[in-house]
Write an enzyme that holds these catalytic residues in place. Structure first.
Site, PDB file in Angstrom:
ATOM      1  N   ASN A   6       0.814  -1.318   0.171  1.00 53.42           N
ATOM      2  CA  ASN A   6       0.061   0.121   0.015  1.00 53.42           C
ATOM      3  C   ASN A   6       0.863   1.306   0.178  1.00 53.42           C
ATOM      4  O   ASN A   6       1.473   1.449   0.948  1.00 53.42           O
ATOM      5  CB  ASN A   6      -0.952  -0.086   1.250  1.00 53.42           C
ATOM      6  N   HIS A  88      -9.328   1.117   5.232  1.00 53.03           N
ATOM      7  CA  HIS A  88      -8.464   1.130   5.875  1.00 53.03           C
ATOM      8  C   HIS A  88      -8.582   2.033   7.216  1.00 53.03           C
ATOM      9  O   HIS A  88      -9.293   3.030   6.883  1.00 53.03           O
ATOM     10  CB  HIS A  88      -7.484   1.649   4.830  1.00 53.03           C
ATOM     11  N   GLU A 157      -5.471  -5.215  10.798  1.00 57.49           N
ATOM     12  CA  GLU A 157      -4.448  -4.074  11.042  1.00 57.49           C
ATOM     13  C   GLU A 157      -4.663  -3.154  12.151  1.00 57.49           C
ATOM     14  O   GLU A 157      -5.457  -2.209  12.061  1.00 57.49           O
ATOM     15  CB  GLU A 157      -4.546  -2.912   9.930  1.00 57.49           C
ATOM     16  N   GLY A 163       2.346   2.109  10.908  1.00 59.16           N
ATOM     17  CA  GLY A 163       3.391   3.342  10.652  1.00 59.16           C
ATOM     18  C   GLY A 163       3.757   3.718  11.905  1.00 59.16           C
ATOM     19  O   GLY A 163       4.605   4.657  11.876  1.00 59.16           O
ATOM     20  N   SER A 193       3.121  -2.122  10.543  1.00 59.47           N
ATOM     21  CA  SER A 193       4.579  -2.323  10.757  1.00 59.47           C
ATOM     22  C   SER A 193       5.304  -3.428  10.292  1.00 59.47           C
ATOM     23  O   SER A 193       6.206  -3.950  10.869  1.00 59.47           O
ATOM     24  CB  SER A 193       5.106  -1.933  12.018  1.00 59.47           C
TER      25      SER A 193
HETATM   26  C1  PEP Z   1      -0.897   0.048   5.844  1.00 58.33           C
HETATM   27  O1  PEP Z   1      -0.883   1.072   5.245  1.00 58.33           O
HETATM   28  O2  PEP Z   1      -2.007  -0.659   5.754  1.00 58.33           O
HETATM   29  C2  PEP Z   1       0.150  -0.428   6.670  1.00 58.33           C
HETATM   30  C3  PEP Z   1      -0.113  -1.552   7.557  1.00 58.33           C
HETATM   31  O3  PEP Z   1       1.317   0.528   6.874  1.00 58.33           O
HETATM   32  P1  PEP Z   1       2.297   0.264   7.698  1.00 58.33           P
HETATM   33  O4  PEP Z   1       3.174  -0.957   7.266  1.00 58.33           O
HETATM   34  O5  PEP Z   1       3.200   1.566   7.412  1.00 58.33           O
HETATM   35  O6  PEP Z   1       2.442   0.098   9.210  1.00 58.33           O
END
Ligand code: PEP
Length: 236
Positions: A6, A88, A157, A163, A193
């Site tokens: 993403n 999301h 998530e 992030g 992450s």
């Molecule tokens: C995401 O954007 O769905 C995500 C998991 O971001 P990151 O890997 O940066 O935590």
């Protein structure tokens, strides 16, 4: 395994082209049969035959119309896009999408036969309230969502892991994925992450069918390394 990149609001059209050239040649050179999906920004969409799927990070649930600033089905069809990310956490928490809006989007794109990567996850304050609060928060994110939709992929998530460099401990991922498995037979991704250093151990966990990667997917080499890890897992 299913591996998703993403980009969020990162990368230009030229950068996306260069990135896809690296990932696509990696996928063919290594005869990867895992599913690889890249979500570039709208401005980088192109109609090309690919060995990776291209999805969008969002779209408005309409054929076309007076939806200033939005992109609808008509524009996605122009680029042959049939894959979409819905729910999301940045759309829920930064852009203020309600569950009602999210469910309407889900219904529309399911009717159009899209592959839907549907994201759920709790803020830290909810997790800290314990299992009951956690599960009722996650359950609420399934209101209006058809868990039996054939082309559904779920991404768990946790908001506090996106992030931030923080990841849940393995047991927390396993417990949540077991709870999600009880709801649906859809593939279950973990996101938050994920990076080269932890992707393999996350993909090894029970009921983890892949990963959704944000920041660490911005490096084509790192994303290819995660694809390689997924392919290796099949051979152990
Ligand atoms: C995401 O954007 O769905 C995500 C998991 O971001 P990151 O890997 O940066 O935590």
């Amino acid at each position: 395994m299913i591996l998703c990149a993403n980009f969020k609001a990162n990368k230009t059209r030229q950068e996306t082209r260069a990135y896809l050239a690296v990932v696509e040649s990696f996928v063919s050179a290594n005869t990867i049969d895992d599913t690889v999906i890249v979500f570039p920004p709208f401005t980088a969409l192109e109609r090309m035959s690919r060995n990776v799927l291209i999805g969008v990070q969002n779209a408005y649930p309409a054929q076309n119309g007076a939806y200033t600033g939005e992109i609808t089905l008509e524009q996605l069809e122009e680029f042959g896009v049939k894959t979409i990310l819905i729910g999301h956490s940045e759309r829920r928490h930064v852009l203020g999408e309600t569950q009602e809006q999210i469910a309407a989007k889900f219904r529309f794109f399911a009717q159009q036969g899209f592959v839907i990567i549907y994201c759920v996850g709790e803020p830290l304050a909810v997790r800290e309230q314990g299992d009951e609060a956690l599960m009722s928060y996650i359950d609420a994110q399934f209101e209006g969502i058809d868990c039996n939709y054939a082309d559904l992929i779920i991404a768990y998530e946790p908001v506090w892991a996106i992030g931030t460099g923080l990841t849940p401990i393995s047991q927390q991922i396993v417990e949540m994925h077991a709870a999600l498995r009880a709801k649906t037979q859809a593939p279950l991704l973990y996101g938050g992450s994920v990076k080269v250093d932890n992707a393999r151990s996350i993909m090894e966990l029970d009921n983890v069918d892949g990963v959704l990667v944000g920041s660490a997917s911005l490096s084509a080499n790192d994303f290819c390394e995660m694809i390689a890890q997924a392919a290796e897992l099949k051979n152990v």
